[in-house]
Enzyme design. Structure first.
Site, mmCIF file in Angstrom:
data_model
loop_
_atom_site.group_PDB
_atom_site.id
_atom_site.type_symbol
_atom_site.label_atom_id
_atom_site.label_comp_id
_atom_site.label_asym_id
_atom_site.label_seq_id
_atom_site.Cartn_x
_atom_site.Cartn_y
_atom_site.Cartn_z
ATOM 1 C CB CYS A 83 -6.451 -0.309 5.344
ATOM 2 S SG CYS A 83 -4.762 -0.937 5.155
ATOM 3 C CG HIS A 91 -1.990 -1.006 1.187
ATOM 4 N ND1 HIS A 91 -3.064 -0.965 2.051
ATOM 5 C CD2 HIS A 91 -2.180 -2.102 0.402
ATOM 6 C CE1 HIS A 91 -3.866 -1.979 1.794
ATOM 7 N NE2 HIS A 91 -3.347 -2.690 0.808
ATOM 8 C CD GLU A 111 -1.790 4.200 3.517
ATOM 9 O OE1 GLU A 111 -1.590 3.549 2.458
ATOM 10 O OE2 GLU A 111 -2.913 4.295 4.037
ATOM 11 C CB CYS A 136 -1.754 1.546 6.273
ATOM 12 S SG CYS A 136 -1.472 0.770 4.657
#
Length: 159
Positions: free
Chosen positions: A86, A56, A58, A89
């Protein structure tokens, strides 16, 4: 520079990285880690192209920042991300000891900063961070909406 201008500037940098993800046909999310008014980490969504479910924006930005500073702790840093983090993260942000998280658009399905769970305010966490949402919210939302609208149209065309 006022704080709001600074936040907008850094979020615009994250939006530029989200465009990189979109160009790879990834969900367009971008993130930057800022320390002492300088970007130390950049990331954009890459789970599909990298075959890595943890890739992701992040996580990629945290990895980049950790390599640059030579430490997995990113004390006093701020992460700017175009969409609400999410659970995966959010946990990584706590472990990295990021001081502040600024996000653009809410993510009602899987966002855990405010939309669901309010993860960062949980008492069991060993690190508390500052949270701010809604920075460049319209631009961030528009990018995500346009991506999924196009994806739906492409799927309809295949039928």
């Amino acid at each position: 520079m006022r704080a709001e201008q600074s936040d907008q500037y850094w979020m615009e940098q994250a939006l530029g990285l989200a465009a990189k993800a979109r160009a790879l046909d990834e969900v367009p999310v971008g993130a930057v880690v800022v320390l002492d008014n300088e970007i130390i980490g950049r990331g954009w969504n890459q789970p599909i192209s990298s075959h890595d479910p943890s890739a992701h924006a992040e996580i990629m930005a945290l990895r980049d920042a950790g390599q640059k500073v030579g430490n997995y702790r990113l004390i006093n840093s701020t992460l700017y991300v175009t969409i609400e983090p999410c659970a995966m993260c959010a946990g990584a942000l706590v472990h990295a000891r990021v001081a502040r998280v600024v996000y653009g658009a809410k993510e009602p399905k899987s966002g855990v900063a405010e939309s669901n769970l309010q993860f960062f305010s949980q008492g069991f966490l060993n690190h508390q961070l500052e949270l701010e949402g809604g920075v460049c919210e319209e631009a961030c939302s528009d990018m995500i909406r346009a991506f999924f609208r196009q994806r739906r149209l492409s799927k309809k065309a295949q039928v």
